[in-house]
Design a protein around this motif. Structure first.
Motif, PDB file in Angstrom:
ATOM      1  N   ARG A   1      72.434  38.459  67.043  1.00  0.00           N
ATOM      2  CA  ARG A   1      72.136  39.809  67.508  1.00  0.00           C
ATOM      3  C   ARG A   1      72.358  40.834  66.399  1.00  0.00           C
ATOM      4  O   ARG A   1      73.215  40.658  65.527  1.00  0.00           O
ATOM      5  N   HIS A   2      71.583  41.906  66.462  1.00  0.00           N
ATOM      6  CA  HIS A   2      71.789  43.036  65.560  1.00  0.00           C
ATOM      7  C   HIS A   2      72.839  43.943  66.194  1.00  0.00           C
ATOM      8  O   HIS A   2      72.530  44.862  66.941  1.00  0.00           O
TER       9      HIS A   2
ATOM     10  N   TRP B   1      75.993  42.123  59.708  1.00  0.00           N
ATOM     11  CA  TRP B   1      74.801  41.862  58.901  1.00  0.00           C
ATOM     12  C   TRP B   1      74.701  42.730  57.646  1.00  0.00           C
ATOM     13  O   TRP B   1      74.201  42.257  56.610  1.00  0.00           O
TER      14      TRP B   1
ATOM     15  N   GLN C   1      67.625  40.497  67.253  1.00  0.00           N
ATOM     16  CA  GLN C   1      67.304  41.871  67.615  1.00  0.00           C
ATOM     17  C   GLN C   1      68.527  42.470  68.291  1.00  0.00           C
ATOM     18  O   GLN C   1      69.473  41.760  68.621  1.00  0.00           O
TER      19      GLN C   1
ATOM     20  N   ASP D   1      71.369  47.481  66.720  1.00  0.00           N
ATOM     21  CA  ASP D   1      71.430  47.904  65.319  1.00  0.00           C
ATOM     22  C   ASP D   1      70.159  47.598  64.534  1.00  0.00           C
ATOM     23  O   ASP D   1      70.173  47.701  63.300  1.00  0.00           O
ATOM     24  N   THR D   2      69.084  47.239  65.208  1.00  0.00           N
ATOM     25  CA  THR D   2      67.869  46.852  64.480  1.00  0.00           C
ATOM     26  C   THR D   2      67.394  47.962  63.545  1.00  0.00           C
ATOM     27  O   THR D   2      67.118  47.708  62.354  1.00  0.00           O
ATOM     28  N   LYS D   3      67.281  49.185  64.032  1.00  0.00           N
ATOM     29  CA  LYS D   3      66.822  50.295  63.195  1.00  0.00           C
ATOM     30  C   LYS D   3      67.776  50.551  62.042  1.00  0.00           C
ATOM     31  O   LYS D   3      67.356  50.838  60.912  1.00  0.00           O
TER      32      LYS D   3
ATOM     33  N   GLU E   1      67.147  47.914  59.448  1.00  0.00           N
ATOM     34  CA  GLU E   1      65.891  48.176  58.745  1.00  0.00           C
ATOM     35  C   GLU E   1      66.096  49.238  57.672  1.00  0.00           C
ATOM     36  O   GLU E   1      65.588  49.103  56.542  1.00  0.00           O
TER      37      GLU E   1
ATOM     38  N   LEU F   1      63.615  40.847  58.523  1.00  0.00           N
ATOM     39  CA  LEU F   1      64.081  40.711  59.893  1.00  0.00           C
ATOM     40  C   LEU F   1      62.935  40.201  60.759  1.00  0.00           C
ATOM     41  O   LEU F   1      61.834  40.753  60.721  1.00  0.00           O
TER      42      LEU F   1
ATOM     43  N   ARG G   1      61.997  38.635  64.863  1.00  0.00           N
ATOM     44  CA  ARG G   1      62.464  38.596  66.240  1.00  0.00           C
ATOM     45  C   ARG G   1      63.106  37.238  66.556  1.00  0.00           C
ATOM     46  O   ARG G   1      62.840  36.253  65.868  1.00  0.00           O
TER      47      ARG G   1
END
Length: 394
Positions: free
Chosen positions: A220-221, A227, A250, A253-255, A258, A269, A271
């Motif tokens: 997971r993000h 990460w 995902q 924290d995905t954004k 990125e 990254l 999915r």
């Protein structure tokens, strides 16, 4: 045996707990037992599973900071479902409202508190590490251990998912009755699934040739997965060797990730991959598996990577560190990107064939989820027998 798991950590879009529970349903059904999960949901619905077992979603409010999860608050719907199901064992893994609801139910079942994590390690020690020593943080949050002790006193047995968690809790005086190390679905994972064509394609996605080094991360993000530490380490190691990193996952924290990666073409990254065969093939095709979280109490994903014959680069804390044999692993100081980069470079300097052969040998020794479930059911049967088949009043 019918087991009902009242589980606030179960989510269709969740990570390790969902993977563990879904497989546990299947394994227990094959052993002649039944596992039914009561999980928070946006609506009331039942998801039957082939072969036996089910997920009963009970409408509940969402978690404020992570929409993937929910929180039980109203006891009545849970008691109604528990009364109807009349289980032999009720499991719970949340120390908050759900624990008091489960321990207050008046049914005949024994109550098991199944520890998946240690909140002191996962949160205060992560948040306040730059400001205070680990012992000082533990003293400041000793109120939590006292609260947890009062909560656990209402359960018939307290089980952890591995020796790392048992050690952490025992050192702080928290009760543990049994250690039940988790296992993986070993039938899916194998070094034989390695696909050089897939490996080359993933490196190409990272803008690198087939003779570069492919690192894989899965999870997971979320801040606890660390990460950014891994990304910074790969970026640093990449100044000395051609290294590509693929992270499958995902989350909240995905954004942020990125933005952290920026315009670096060698870090990608993707999915999550829910198809187990596909995931196993990706794991076997990576050159090395890299992990960021040093507070996980078992580490299912690194164990799956090892079962795929993939050497490990892991932090020096938590359950993952326990399987990091020097023959096939490099260990770094958790939360330290410089140390992580050094571990990557040490691994790249080793003979890749020898390291991978060592990981391939170790793959056959990874504990299976069938072994875990058999031990867990045997433990519950023993607790029931010692209670004379009737649970003591809470």
């Amino acid at each position: 045996m019918r087991i009902v798991d009242v589980n606030e950590f179960y989510s269709p879009t969740g990570g390790g707990v969902r993977t563990y529970v879904d497989r546990k349903i299947e394994v227990l059904a094959g052993m002649g037992h039944e596992l039914i999960v009561l999980a928070p949901g946006r609506e009331n619905r039942i998801e039957e599973r082939p072969g036996g077992g089910a997920i009963h979603y009970i409408e509940a409010p969402g978690m404020p900071f992570d929409a993937n999860y929910g929180l039980f608050w109203d006891a009545a719907p849970l008691y109604q479902r528990l009364n109807a199901l009349d289980p032999d064992v009720v499991e719970n893994c949340s120390p908050w409202r759900a624990a008091w609801i489960v321990s207050g139910w008046r049914g005949r079942a024994i109550r098991s508190f199944f520890m998946h994590n240690d909140n002191v390690e996962a949160y205060p020690k992560r948040w306040f590490k730059p400001l205070a020593s680990a012992p000082r943080i533990e003293r400041a949050f000793s109120w939590y251990d006292r609260y947890l002790g009062r909560c656990l006193d209402r359960f018939d047995t307290v089980v952890t998912n591995g020796p790392s968690l048992t050690k952490q809790l025992s050192l702080r005086g928290v009760r543990v009755d049994a250690t039940m190390p988790l296992g993986i679905e070993r039938a899916h994972f194998s070094p034989s699934l390695r696909d050089e064509g897939l490996r080359a394609a993933l490196l190409q996605q990272c803008g690198l040739p087939a003779d570069a080094h492919l690192l894989l991360g899965v999870g997971r993000h979320h801040p606890e997965k660390r990460w950014p530490t891994v990304i910074d380490a790969v970026r640093r190691a990449g100044t000395q060797a051609p290294v590509g990193l693929v992270i499958l996952g995902q989350g909240m924290d995905t954004k942020t990730l990125e933005r952290h990666i920026g315009d670096n073409p060698h870090i990608r990254l993707f999915r999550p991959v829910y198809d187990r065969r596909r995931l196993a093939t990706i794991m076997a095709s990576a050159d090395f598996y890299i992990h960021g979280c040093g507070t996980e109490t078992f580490g299912l994903v690194p164990a799956e990577a090892l079962a795929s014959g993939t050497p490990l680069i892991v932090p020096d804390g938590g359950g993952t560190a326990e399987i990091a044999d020097p023959l096939f692993a490099e260990v770094y100081a958790q939360r330290d990107a410089h140390s992580c980069a050094d571990a990557i470079l040490r691994m790249l300097a080793r003979d890749r064939g020898i390291v991978r052969r060592a990981a391939t040998v170790a793959a056959a020794t990874v504990r299976s989820d069938e072994e875990h479930c058999a031990d867990l059911v045997a433990h519950y049967a023993d607790v029931i027998a010692r209670r004379g088949g009737v649970r003591l009043t809470a």
